[in-house]
Design an enzyme around this catalytic site. Structure first.
Site, short mmCIF file in Angstrom:
data_model
loop_
_atom_site.label_atom_id
_atom_site.label_comp_id
_atom_site.label_asym_id
_atom_site.label_seq_id
_atom_site.Cartn_x
_atom_site.Cartn_y
_atom_site.Cartn_z
N ASP A 196 0.87 -1.21 0.05
CA ASP A 196 0.08 0.05 -0.01
C ASP A 196 0.81 1.12 -0.07
O ASP A 196 0.52 2.26 -0.50
CB ASP A 196 -0.63 -0.02 1.19
CG ASP A 196 -1.63 1.09 1.25
OD1 ASP A 196 -2.64 1.36 0.35
OD2 ASP A 196 -1.62 2.09 2.36
N MET A 277 -7.27 6.33 3.12
CA MET A 277 -7.53 7.29 2.04
C MET A 277 -6.23 7.72 1.05
O MET A 277 -6.22 8.29 0.37
CB MET A 277 -7.87 8.69 3.06
CG MET A 277 -9.12 8.70 4.00
SD MET A 277 -10.61 8.50 2.70
CE MET A 277 -10.45 10.09 1.56
N ARG A 278 -5.30 6.69 1.36
CA ARG A 278 -4.14 6.74 0.53
C ARG A 278 -4.46 6.67 -0.95
O ARG A 278 -3.99 7.17 -1.89
CB ARG A 278 -2.95 5.93 0.96
CG ARG A 278 -1.70 6.00 0.23
CD ARG A 278 -0.40 5.31 0.49
NE ARG A 278 -0.04 5.71 1.78
CZ ARG A 278 -0.02 5.36 3.14
NH1 ARG A 278 -0.64 4.13 3.34
NH2 ARG A 278 0.60 5.77 4.15
N ALA A 279 -5.25 5.54 -1.11
CA ALA A 279 -5.72 5.37 -2.36
C ALA A 279 -6.41 6.62 -3.28
O ALA A 279 -5.92 6.91 -4.59
CB ALA A 279 -6.74 4.06 -2.33
N VAL A 282 -3.38 9.04 -3.98
CA VAL A 282 -2.39 8.77 -5.11
C VAL A 282 -3.50 8.87 -6.27
O VAL A 282 -2.76 9.22 -7.41
CB VAL A 282 -2.07 7.37 -4.77
CG1 VAL A 282 -1.11 6.81 -6.10
CG2 VAL A 282 -1.08 7.56 -3.51
#
Length: 703
Positions: A196, A277-279, A282
């Site tokens: 991730d 929330m990283r998805a 990015v």
């Protein structure tokens, strides 16, 4: 310096769509905040060739002359704040390669030891992260890198800064670089938590079209025959790529990010149920970079689609046995066929922080002055090697001509009275007898930790006790293999200062004073499963229980960074279903297709396992093995089956192999044969119901 293969000459693996690897690399160099690229693919698919070629097309950078941290004028480095009029020089972007065996000191930097001992001056020696600042940090076989080093790299890549607090040194310096990792999934997977942290991921494979494969070979042979002429023939294409990257970087701040775009990205990420929330972040950054790459100032549906294909597949994995990937039909359904309508503008903030909306907010419309080459909505846009045609495959030193070898049976030491036990060849046993059956496994559970007895000195891991290069300090290492133990070194030199004529404040050291630390930690092991797949195990409930236990043990081996192997025995022979490998994914797939039925050649199974362990001791002597035999203890194949099984068990015991016998016998009438086998092997005997960690909550270790 040898010439690098040109990026524009790398052939794409599919003639009908863009080269995702090259596109992902370019996007993360346009917007380094994307977070780097992880490239997964079989051997011989141009992974290393493409990464090394990327550095040659990146525009050069301006650095302060003599600065060890590649600072630009006006930047702050540990050496000071450089004025805007500082003397500078222009140099190419560095490609820094991090070897798998690198130490933490080499990555982060540490005390300059020679200056401390010779001059008494505490000076920081920069590591690879400082050298890679404003460049590319490339880790080949990143899945084989120690987890704590991967954590350091990903943290530095995410924060853009490296902080060192060790050995009396306190230094913080900028570390903004493009992190690129490549890996072969056959050698094992990265943990989902680490997956991730990579911004983008790409799956690549060699082309299957003979014409594309021939073109790969043609170009490679031409480059090897005359590198200068070959590179010169692609010089114009390389310059065009460089100019396009420069233009995309300048355009990036001007790309408009509307509420409609943010909402659509959030819908995509929510629909695919990615964690955190990283998805979303990015994917948004990648879509903006993709729009800039195509010369547009508005983000379109095609930009979001391409960004999702690169940023989301690896974030959908919940455990190591989940196959990475993305359902493109579902993605297209979420995005819709038309550009989405913009949402009504939000009311302005009291301070008015610039979120003004108006007639110009057209959502995902490209607008009249925009793109010089709008992308197709049917799929990914053209790759950066458009000047070269853009529809050719991905290339390498020996491009994808190898395929993973099929496992074959291992030879075994002869034993008196042993019958014919040759493993079946690839062509044999193609038709499965009617008495065979294939039964699936249930969901895995947490298992007890099995350890190899004693203290080893193998690769760092999480299973058995060992002397390692990292871990808790547990005294002095007499072999001198550990890191410097500064306190003990000074203590050893202190009594001799007068006899050595010390007259100033500097301590005088000699070679005999050096002391190294003895560190104890955990090592990774080879876990070899020897599985009884005979008719006595074929009952549906029993085989389901057996497969679930093995799947749970495989998950435990994955988490502890072990190598795994699988030997099965049934009918009249034993087979190496999976030679020792780091990939538990492949082991799980072989386990799912494992048939059951026939007699029980227990001796053949034990001897095949022993031969696999013998070969691995020669190949990797530092990795200690743990043999897990899963059987009910019956031996029914061949003359003197019981006697030969006892001899095989005794031979394993003579080798000093740590072993566990998982007893699969059930029911009110039990013969106890597996317990007898464990005694003969000097192994731990464990009923299959007690493999689970919850079954015996008070037991912490079985060896």
């Amino acid at each position: 310096m040898p010439l690098q293969y040109p990026l524009s000459a790398v052939v794409a693996p599919h003639a009908d769509r863009a080269d995702d690897m090259t596109l992902a690399l370019v996007l993360t160099t346009i917007s380094p905040e994307v977070g780097g690229v992880l490239v997964r693919g079989e051997k011989g698919t141009a992974k290393s060739t493409t990464v090394r070629a990327l550095a040659s097309v990146l525009p050069p950078i301006e650095v302060v002359t003599g600065d060890r941290f590649s600072s630009a004028p006006g930047d702050t480095s540990p050496d000071g704040t450089w004025p805007l009029d500082a003397e500078t020089e222009t140099r190419p972007v560095r490609l820094v390669e991090l070897p798998v065996g690198a130490t933490e000191d080499r990555v982060l930097g540490s005390l300059h030891l020679s200056k401390v001992l010779a001059d008494g001056v505490a000076e920081y020696e920069p590591g690879l992260l400082a050298r890679a600042h404003r460049g590319i940090l490339y880790v080949d076989e990143v899945n084989l890198l120690h987890d704590h080093l991967v954590d350091l790299l990903l943290d530095a890549a995410a924060m853009g800064r490296s902080t060192v607090e060790r050995d009396g040194v306190s230094v913080a310096h900028a570390a903004r670089f493009v992190l690129v990792g490549t890996m072969n999934p056959e050698e094992g997977e990265l943990r989902p938590q680490l997956l991730d942290r990579f911004g983008l991921t790409v799956e690549i494979a060699a082309p299957r079209d003979p014409r594309l494969r021939a073109e790969v070979v043609r170009r490679r042979l031409a480059f090897d025959a005359d590198p200068e002429a070959f590179v010169a023939s692609y010089a114009d294409a390389e310059r065009a790529l460089t100019d396009r990257i420069v233009a995309a970087r300048k355009l990036l701040p001007e790309v408009e990010l509307t509420d409609a775009v943010l909402t659509k990205v959030a819908e995509v990420c929510a629909a695919f149920e990615v964690d955190g929330m990283r998805a979303d972040i990015v994917t948004t950054r990648t879509a903006v970079a993709h729009a800039a790459w195509h010369g547009r100032t508005t983000v379109t549906r095609a930009d979001i689609r391409q960004a999702a294909l690169l940023a989301l597949p690896h974030r959908r994995r919940r455990n190591p046995f989940d196959a990475p990937g993305l359902d493109e039909d579902l993605l297209d359904a979420i995005l819709g066929d038309e550009e989405p309508e913009p949402e009504p503008p939000l009311p302005p903030e009291p301070e008015g922080d610039g979120d003004s909306e108006g007639p110009g907010d057209e959502g995902l419309d490209t607008g009249p002055g925009g793109p010089t080459r709008p992308p197709s909505e049917d799929g990914p846009t053209r790759p950066p090697n458009d000047s070269d045609g853009g529809d050719q495959p991905s290339e390498t030193e020996d491009q994808g001509l190898d395929t993973p070898p099929r496992p074959s049976g291992a030879t075994r030491p002869p034993i008196e009275g042993e019958g014919a036990t040759r493993p079946p060849s690839e062509g044999e046993g193609a038709t499965r007898p009617a008495m065979e059956s294939v039964i699936g496994a249930a969901d895995p559970y947490k298992v007890r930790r099995f350890e190899v007895t004693g203290t080893g000195a193998g690769e760092s891991g999480k299973r058995s006790r060992a002397l390692t290069t990292n871990g808790r300090r547990a005294g002095i290492d007499p072999t001198g293999q550990g890191g410097l133990h500064l306190v003990e070194t000074i203590r050893a030199a202190a009594p001799h200062q007068r006899s050595r004529g010390r007259t100033d404040g500097r301590i005088r050291f000699e070679q005999a004073d050096l002391r190294t630390a003895r560190r104890e930690g955990r090592e990774a092991n080879l876990v070899l499963f020897c599985v009884d797949a005979s008719g006595s195990m074929a009952a549906r409930k029993r085989m389901e229980q057996v497969k679930t236990a093995i799947l749970s043990l495989l998950l435990d081996a994955y988490q502890r960074r072990d190598k795994v192997g699988l030997v099965t025995f049934r009918a009249d022979s034993a087979e190496v279903a999976l030679p020792p490998t780091h990939s538990v994914d492949i082991a799980a797939k072989r386990l799912a297709d494992l048939p059951a039925g026939g007699r029980t050649p227990l001796a053949e199974g034990l001897l095949t396992a022993a031969e696999v362990l013998r070969i691995e001791r020669v190949r990797d002597p530092r990795r200690r093995p743990l043999l897990i035999v899963i059987t009910d203890g019956r031996a029914t194949h061949g003359p003197d089956a019981v006697t030969r099984s006892r001899r095989a068990a005794g031979w394993i015991a003579e080798q000093g192999t740590s072993a566990v016998v998982v007893d699969c016998e059930q029911g009110p009438m039990r013969l106890g044969l597996a317990g007898q086998l464990a005694t003969q092997m000097q192994a731990t005997h464990l009923p299959i119901a007690e493999v689970s960690a919850q079954a015996l909550a008070g037991v912490a270790r079985v060896a």
